[in-house]
Motif scaffolding. Structure first.
Motif, mmCIF file in Angstrom:
data_model
loop_
_atom_site.group_PDB
_atom_site.id
_atom_site.type_symbol
_atom_site.label_atom_id
_atom_site.label_comp_id
_atom_site.label_asym_id
_atom_site.label_seq_id
_atom_site.Cartn_x
_atom_site.Cartn_y
_atom_site.Cartn_z
ATOM 1 N N LEU A 1 14.710 10.268 -3.554
ATOM 2 C CA LEU A 1 15.894 10.875 -2.946
ATOM 3 C C LEU A 1 15.579 12.286 -2.443
ATOM 4 O O LEU A 1 16.059 12.695 -1.385
ATOM 5 C CB LEU A 1 17.030 10.922 -3.963
ATOM 6 N N ARG A 2 14.758 13.007 -3.188
ATOM 7 C CA ARG A 2 14.380 14.375 -2.824
ATOM 8 C C ARG A 2 13.657 14.413 -1.474
ATOM 9 O O ARG A 2 13.888 15.291 -0.652
ATOM 10 C CB ARG A 2 13.459 14.933 -3.921
ATOM 11 N N VAL A 3 12.797 13.429 -1.258
ATOM 12 C CA VAL A 3 11.949 13.423 -0.062
ATOM 13 C C VAL A 3 12.582 12.653 1.091
ATOM 14 O O VAL A 3 12.534 13.087 2.247
ATOM 15 C CB VAL A 3 10.563 12.835 -0.405
ATOM 16 N N HIS A 4 13.171 11.508 0.793
ATOM 17 C CA HIS A 4 13.614 10.598 1.846
ATOM 18 C C HIS A 4 15.129 10.464 1.974
ATOM 19 O O HIS A 4 15.602 9.857 2.946
ATOM 20 C CB HIS A 4 13.023 9.201 1.604
ATOM 21 N N GLY A 5 15.887 10.987 1.034
ATOM 22 C CA GLY A 5 17.330 10.834 1.096
ATOM 23 C C GLY A 5 17.762 9.427 0.706
ATOM 24 O O GLY A 5 16.960 8.586 0.295
ATOM 25 N N SER A 6 19.051 9.150 0.872
ATOM 26 C CA SER A 6 19.620 7.895 0.373
ATOM 27 C C SER A 6 19.983 6.895 1.466
ATOM 28 O O SER A 6 20.547 5.845 1.173
ATOM 29 C CB SER A 6 20.873 8.204 -0.456
ATOM 30 N N ALA A 7 19.651 7.207 2.725
ATOM 31 C CA ALA A 7 20.147 6.398 3.842
ATOM 32 C C ALA A 7 19.788 4.920 3.722
ATOM 33 O O ALA A 7 20.581 4.050 4.091
ATOM 34 C CB ALA A 7 19.622 6.960 5.165
ATOM 35 N N ARG A 8 18.618 4.608 3.192
ATOM 36 C CA ARG A 8 18.164 3.213 3.161
ATOM 37 C C ARG A 8 18.628 2.468 1.923
ATOM 38 O O ARG A 8 18.369 1.271 1.800
ATOM 39 C CB ARG A 8 16.637 3.165 3.231
ATOM 40 N N LEU A 9 19.279 3.158 1.004
ATOM 41 C CA LEU A 9 19.645 2.559 -0.269
ATOM 42 C C LEU A 9 21.072 2.017 -0.237
ATOM 43 O O LEU A 9 21.937 2.541 0.465
ATOM 44 C CB LEU A 9 19.514 3.575 -1.401
ATOM 45 N N GLY A 10 21.296 0.995 -1.057
ATOM 46 C CA GLY A 10 22.652 0.491 -1.230
ATOM 47 C C GLY A 10 23.326 1.094 -2.443
ATOM 48 O O GLY A 10 24.554 1.121 -2.545
ATOM 49 N N GLY A 11 22.541 1.584 -3.385
ATOM 50 C CA GLY A 11 23.067 2.186 -4.592
ATOM 51 C C GLY A 11 21.934 2.487 -5.539
ATOM 52 O O GLY A 11 20.782 2.080 -5.317
ATOM 53 N N VAL B 1 0.854 -1.184 0.000
ATOM 54 C CA VAL B 1 0.000 0.000 0.000
ATOM 55 C C VAL B 1 0.889 1.232 0.000
ATOM 56 O O VAL B 1 1.694 1.444 0.909
ATOM 57 C CB VAL B 1 -0.941 0.012 1.213
ATOM 58 N N GLY B 2 0.747 2.030 -1.048
ATOM 59 C CA GLY B 2 1.500 3.261 -1.157
ATOM 60 C C GLY B 2 0.777 4.417 -0.504
ATOM 61 O O GLY B 2 -0.160 4.237 0.294
ATOM 62 N N THR B 3 1.187 5.622 -0.881
ATOM 63 C CA THR B 3 0.586 6.801 -0.281
ATOM 64 C C THR B 3 -0.879 6.920 -0.673
ATOM 65 O O THR B 3 -1.304 6.482 -1.740
ATOM 66 C CB THR B 3 1.363 8.073 -0.699
ATOM 67 N N SER B 4 -1.683 7.485 0.219
ATOM 68 C CA SER B 4 -3.127 7.679 0.032
ATOM 69 C C SER B 4 -3.868 6.374 -0.183
ATOM 70 O O SER B 4 -4.938 6.347 -0.791
ATOM 71 C CB SER B 4 -3.393 8.626 -1.159
ATOM 72 N N ASP C 1 6.764 8.381 -1.819
ATOM 73 C CA ASP C 1 6.199 7.536 -0.777
ATOM 74 C C ASP C 1 5.757 6.179 -1.323
ATOM 75 O O ASP C 1 5.800 5.169 -0.605
ATOM 76 C CB ASP C 1 5.028 8.260 -0.108
ATOM 77 N N ASP C 2 5.330 6.131 -2.582
ATOM 78 C CA ASP C 2 5.041 4.836 -3.201
ATOM 79 C C ASP C 2 6.299 3.970 -3.224
ATOM 80 O O ASP C 2 6.270 2.788 -2.852
ATOM 81 C CB ASP C 2 4.528 5.018 -4.633
ATOM 82 N N LEU C 3 7.409 4.556 -3.676
ATOM 83 C CA LEU C 3 8.660 3.796 -3.724
ATOM 84 C C LEU C 3 9.130 3.439 -2.320
ATOM 85 O O LEU C 3 9.665 2.344 -2.101
ATOM 86 C CB LEU C 3 9.733 4.595 -4.470
ATOM 87 N N ALA C 4 8.900 4.307 -1.356
ATOM 88 C CA ALA C 4 9.273 3.996 0.031
ATOM 89 C C ALA C 4 8.538 2.755 0.524
ATOM 90 O O ALA C 4 9.115 1.910 1.230
ATOM 91 C CB ALA C 4 8.971 5.188 0.936
#
Length: 273
Positions: free
Chosen positions: A109-119, A6-9, A80-83
């Motif tokens: 990346l704009r909203v959540h940054g890269s902290a959770r990503l490996g690349g 389930v994504g945003t909204s 947020d969908d991708l999150a």
């Protein structure tokens, strides 16, 4: 395996999943008017599926995902969908964004940054949208398809989408695959096809802030997204590695699937946890 998150909204985001659950995730984000089925050559490669967990999403309004009436010009909704997909996939994911999927990744990346990503991997991708945006420059094939491909008149839209699909690659691709691409485009409502072109998003600062390994892949003969968009992204992202598929068009992951999959495996191995 097919599942959903389930994504945003409250929008349901359909997923296609292959590989062991405890393997490192590779998350695939398709392009404009396409679906997760675009990644068929990656999901069919045991060298990928036996080592990684492949997760391909259907963007909102595409494939088997829900089709909300609005939100397609809102970077936070894409982010947020991708999150939500990354929550499912697990930490350290490498996100592969093709075409419009590169903009979705950039919005994340704009909203959540890269902290959770490996690349991150950008494939024939845009990272901006709007008139004059260097990171969103389109090629002759995309320009020729518009505005006809957005019409709700099938007599106008279908021929434009047929020609667009045929012109994605510079060489032959399997006929069944090409027809699947066309079917995916036709399945996206015309209003959604049009809505993805709305908005004006600049991403220079977002790209310059990327602090994870990045690979920028593009066909030298891509006529859907101008190759200069790849140069733009690679020039902004610190330490980005750029690689060209000579004479390939907008589908290097199909036109040269073996080489593409090898490059992806190598990149994922080099950025291993």
């Amino acid at each position: 395996m097919n599942t959903e998150v389930v994504g945003t909204s409250g929008v349901r985001i359909a997923l296609r999943v292959e590989g062991a659950q405890n393997s490192r995730p590779l998350v695939f984000v398709h392009g404009w008017a396409q679906s997760s089925r675009a990644w068929a050559a990656q999901f069919a490669d045991p060298a990928l599926t036996e080592r990684f967990r492949l997760v391909a999403m259907d963007l909102r309004g595409h494939g088997a995902s829900d089709v909300p009436a609005a939100g397609y010009d809102d970077p936070r909704q894409w982010a947020d969908d991708l999150a939500a997909v990354l929550d499912f996939a697990g930490p350290g994911a490498i996100v592969v964004g093709w075409s419009y999927g590169g903009l979705v990744l950039t919005d994340y990346l704009r909203v959540h940054g890269s902290a959770r990503l490996g690349g991150i991997v950008l494939v024939g991708a845009i990272t901006e949208i709007g008139r004059g945006r260097a990171g969103g420059k389109t090629g002759a094939v995309m320009r020729a398809a518009l505005p006809a491909a957005l019409s709700d008149d099938s007599g106008v839209a279908v021929p434009a989408l047929v020609e667009f699909t045929r012109s994605m690659a510079t060489g032959p691709v399997p006929g069944t695959y090409e027809q699947a691409l066309l079917g995916a485009s036709l399945a996206v409502p015309p209003a959604v096809r049009a809505a993805l072109f709305k908005g004006d998003v600049e991403s220079a600062g977002v790209l310059q802030a990327v602090d994870k390994p990045a690979l920028v892949l593009s066909g030298t003969a891509d006529a859907v997204v101008d190759p200069s968009a790849a140069d733009y992204a690679a020039g902004k992202i610190p330490g980005a590695v750029q690689r060209w598929f000579v004479e390939a068009g907008h589908l290097p992951f199909v036109e040269d699937a073996g080489e593409f999959n090898s490059a992806l495996r190598q990149f994922a191995g080099e950025t291993g946890q």
